[in-house]
Design a protein around this motif. Structure first.
Motif, mmCIF file in Angstrom:
data_model
loop_
_atom_site.group_PDB
_atom_site.id
_atom_site.type_symbol
_atom_site.label_atom_id
_atom_site.label_comp_id
_atom_site.label_asym_id
_atom_site.label_seq_id
_atom_site.Cartn_x
_atom_site.Cartn_y
_atom_site.Cartn_z
ATOM 1 N N LEU A 33 5.266 -12.710 -9.891
ATOM 2 C CA LEU A 33 5.519 -12.782 -8.454
ATOM 3 C C LEU A 33 5.292 -11.455 -7.738
ATOM 4 C CD1 LEU A 33 8.690 -15.050 -8.448
ATOM 5 C CD2 LEU A 33 6.352 -15.695 -7.941
ATOM 6 N N SER A 34 5.003 -10.403 -8.474
ATOM 7 C CA SER A 34 4.772 -9.091 -7.846
ATOM 8 C C SER A 34 3.322 -8.894 -7.426
ATOM 9 C CB SER A 34 5.178 -7.961 -8.808
ATOM 10 O OG SER A 34 4.266 -7.875 -9.902
ATOM 11 N N LEU A 35 2.425 -9.787 -7.843
ATOM 12 C CA LEU A 35 1.006 -9.617 -7.516
ATOM 13 C C LEU A 35 0.773 -9.812 -6.018
ATOM 14 C CD1 LEU A 35 -0.700 -11.440 -10.502
ATOM 15 C CD2 LEU A 35 -0.912 -9.028 -9.936
ATOM 16 N N VAL A 36 0.068 -8.859 -5.408
ATOM 17 C CA VAL A 36 -0.198 -8.921 -3.968
ATOM 18 C C VAL A 36 -1.682 -8.808 -3.640
ATOM 19 C CG1 VAL A 36 2.089 -8.052 -3.314
ATOM 20 C CG2 VAL A 36 0.219 -6.428 -3.730
ATOM 21 N N ALA A 37 -2.528 -8.511 -4.622
ATOM 22 C CA ALA A 37 -3.965 -8.386 -4.347
ATOM 23 C C ALA A 37 -4.759 -8.497 -5.633
ATOM 24 C CB ALA A 37 -4.269 -7.051 -3.665
ATOM 25 N N LEU A 38 -5.990 -8.982 -5.504
ATOM 26 C CA LEU A 38 -6.967 -9.030 -6.589
ATOM 27 C C LEU A 38 -8.324 -8.711 -5.976
ATOM 28 C CD1 LEU A 38 -7.942 -9.823 -9.496
ATOM 29 C CD2 LEU A 38 -8.205 -12.157 -8.614
ATOM 30 N N HIS A 39 -8.982 -7.666 -6.480
ATOM 31 C CA HIS A 39 -10.276 -7.261 -5.942
ATOM 32 C C HIS A 39 -11.311 -7.195 -7.060
ATOM 33 C CE1 HIS A 39 -8.686 -6.375 -1.999
ATOM 34 N NE2 HIS A 39 -7.762 -5.589 -2.510
ATOM 35 N N TRP A 40 -12.423 -7.927 -6.872
ATOM 36 C CA TRP A 40 -13.530 -7.887 -7.818
ATOM 37 C C TRP A 40 -14.465 -6.745 -7.445
ATOM 38 C CZ3 TRP A 40 -13.239 -10.721 -12.099
ATOM 39 C CH2 TRP A 40 -12.332 -11.792 -12.100
ATOM 40 N N LEU A 41 -14.969 -6.055 -8.454
ATOM 41 C CA LEU A 41 -15.799 -4.871 -8.239
ATOM 42 C C LEU A 41 -17.246 -5.183 -8.604
ATOM 43 C CD1 LEU A 41 -13.350 -2.296 -9.871
ATOM 44 C CD2 LEU A 41 -13.639 -2.782 -7.420
ATOM 45 N N ASP A 42 -18.160 -4.728 -7.763
ATOM 46 C CA ASP A 42 -19.583 -4.945 -7.993
ATOM 47 C C ASP A 42 -20.203 -3.725 -8.674
ATOM 48 O OD1 ASP A 42 -19.579 -7.463 -6.774
ATOM 49 O OD2 ASP A 42 -19.785 -6.567 -4.789
ATOM 50 N N GLU A 43 -21.127 -3.979 -9.589
ATOM 51 C CA GLU A 43 -21.805 -2.913 -10.328
ATOM 52 C C GLU A 43 -22.493 -1.938 -9.372
ATOM 53 O OE1 GLU A 43 -22.860 -1.003 -13.913
ATOM 54 O OE2 GLU A 43 -21.706 -2.849 -13.735
ATOM 55 N N ASP A 44 -22.187 -0.656 -9.553
ATOM 56 C CA ASP A 44 -22.841 0.443 -8.820
ATOM 57 C C ASP A 44 -22.619 0.401 -7.310
ATOM 58 O OD1 ASP A 44 -23.910 1.681 -11.095
ATOM 59 O OD2 ASP A 44 -25.580 0.274 -11.131
ATOM 60 N N GLU A 45 -21.604 -0.319 -6.857
ATOM 61 C CA GLU A 45 -21.279 -0.341 -5.428
ATOM 62 C C GLU A 45 -19.922 0.317 -5.210
ATOM 63 O OE1 GLU A 45 -20.455 -3.481 -1.764
ATOM 64 O OE2 GLU A 45 -21.643 -4.104 -3.496
ATOM 65 N N ALA A 46 -19.896 1.396 -4.456
ATOM 66 C CA ALA A 46 -18.656 2.104 -4.176
ATOM 67 C C ALA A 46 -17.873 1.340 -3.111
ATOM 68 C CB ALA A 46 -18.955 3.520 -3.705
ATOM 69 N N GLU A 47 -16.591 1.090 -3.373
ATOM 70 C CA GLU A 47 -15.786 0.287 -2.462
ATOM 71 C C GLU A 47 -14.411 0.903 -2.269
ATOM 72 O OE1 GLU A 47 -16.426 -4.202 -3.055
ATOM 73 O OE2 GLU A 47 -16.777 -3.360 -5.063
ATOM 74 N N SER A 48 -13.844 0.696 -1.075
ATOM 75 C CA SER A 48 -12.479 1.099 -0.762
ATOM 76 C C SER A 48 -11.685 -0.131 -0.351
ATOM 77 C CB SER A 48 -12.469 2.136 0.371
ATOM 78 O OG SER A 48 -13.173 3.303 -0.004
ATOM 79 N N PHE A 49 -10.360 -0.067 -0.528
ATOM 80 C CA PHE A 49 -9.512 -1.224 -0.266
ATOM 81 C C PHE A 49 -8.252 -0.797 0.472
ATOM 82 C CE2 PHE A 49 -11.993 -1.881 -4.105
ATOM 83 C CZ PHE A 49 -12.612 -3.094 -3.836
ATOM 84 N N ASP A 50 -7.674 -1.745 1.202
ATOM 85 C CA ASP A 50 -6.527 -1.426 2.049
ATOM 86 C C ASP A 50 -5.266 -1.109 1.253
ATOM 87 O OD1 ASP A 50 -8.047 -1.861 4.326
ATOM 88 O OD2 ASP A 50 -7.414 -3.949 4.540
ATOM 89 N N GLU A 51 -5.064 -1.797 0.127
ATOM 90 C CA GLU A 51 -3.772 -1.691 -0.567
ATOM 91 C C GLU A 51 -3.584 -0.381 -1.322
ATOM 92 O OE1 GLU A 51 -4.918 -5.963 -0.148
ATOM 93 O OE2 GLU A 51 -5.899 -4.194 -0.988
ATOM 94 N N VAL A 52 -4.689 0.230 -1.752
ATOM 95 C CA VAL A 52 -4.594 1.438 -2.572
ATOM 96 C C VAL A 52 -5.659 2.439 -2.127
ATOM 97 C CG1 VAL A 52 -3.648 0.240 -4.585
ATOM 98 C CG2 VAL A 52 -6.120 0.448 -4.315
ATOM 99 N N PRO A 53 -5.429 3.722 -2.348
ATOM 100 C CA PRO A 53 -6.430 4.718 -1.979
ATOM 101 C C PRO A 53 -7.554 4.806 -3.000
ATOM 102 C CG PRO A 53 -4.523 5.798 -2.930
ATOM 103 C CD PRO A 53 -4.188 4.333 -2.854
ATOM 104 N N GLY A 54 -8.530 5.635 -2.712
ATOM 105 C CA GLY A 54 -9.605 5.913 -3.650
ATOM 106 C C GLY A 54 -10.854 5.109 -3.384
#
Length: 265
Positions: A33-54
């Motif tokens: 019940l603690s899960l709040v996000a799931l993000h799939w990552l694409d090969e060689d594509e740099a991505e940023s997300f709202d829930e965590v930095p980096g």
């Protein structure tokens, strides 16, 4: 007290304890019940997300994150400063990646992703108990346990479209229900035998993607008990950020198993 009354009381006592243990597991700060996000990552594509930095990237079959020490990401307690690879142990991050109270899990499910666990998740705060059918002795079924020599590779789908996998069935459990014979494939991932199934209640009163039951080791007579009173929901019944398996075709029962956990409310 009759033998029948004693057996009924014992069934209720052990089932009640099982329910209490299940609810305690759901209330853990970093459980399903603690899960709040799931993000799939694409090969060689740099991505940023709202829930965590980096900045996140998959390169050469490895997940990396680029952040500065001021961002607050830590890997096994050490602040991340620069581009850092995230180790994988089997299919889950083998190191603890955190951002404050949040835990970030890098996973490999026929593709890389990360999921975010937050002990302050709304679903966790709102949880009281998982609804379930009242236990009945008729749902404890004697089954013939028939090992599959060398195992059997079985296609197992996923609640995430396109991210299915295979599993190795180690046995079949053959049992009678309402005068008909049924068979379920049994799996063992090293933590004990279990089976995953759908039935006529799936998507009606129980979770649509299926449920599972744990199976004790067979007796000397090669038989096991299938206790459908303890049919359990997978994490995907409680959140949209899990990658749960769905039962193989062979484990789709045509009967209604009105036992075990229901659709969460």
């Amino acid at each position: 007290m009759s033998t029948e009354d004693t057996a009924r009381d014992e069934l209720l006592r052990t089932w009640t304890q099982w329910r209490a243990d299940r609810d305690a597991g759901f209330k853990k700060p970093y459980g399903a019940l603690s899960l709040v996000a799931l993000h799939w990552l694409d090969e060689d594509e740099a991505e940023s997300f709202d829930e965590v930095p980096g900045v996140w990237r998959v390169t050469g079959g490895q997940v990396t994150v680029t952040a500065s020490a001021a961002d607050g990401l830590t890997l096994s307690g050490v602040p991340i400063d620069g581009e850092t690879p995230i180790p994988l142990e089997h299919t889950t991050s083998g190191e603890t990646l955190t951002y404050g109270d949040v835990v970030i899990e890098v996973i490999d499910r026929a593709g890389f992703a990360f999921r975010v666990r937050d002990p302050k998740a709304p679903a966790l705060a709102a949880f009281t108990t998982a609804p379930a059918y009242a236990p009945e002795a008729r749902w404890i079924l004697d089954a013939a346990y028939e090992p599959i020599e060398g195992g059997k590779e079985v296609a197992i789908g996923s609640v995430v479209e396109g991210y299915g996998s295979t599993g190795t069935a180690v046995a079949t459990a053959r049992f009678q229900l309402d005068g008909e014979e049924h068979t379920l494939l049994v799996f063992d991932d090293g933590g004990g035998a279990w089976t995953l199934f759908r039935d006529a209640t799936s998507g009606v009163t129980t979770n649509g993607s299926g449920r599972f039951i744990d199976i004790a080791a067979p007796g000397a007579d090669g038989r096991v008990l299938l206790d459908f009173n303890r049919s359990s929901n997978l994490p995907c019944a409680f959140n949209d950020f899990s990658t749960c398996p769905v039962p193989p075709f062979e484990n789709r029962l045509t009967v209604a198993v009105e036992a075990g956990e229901k659709i969460p409310v």
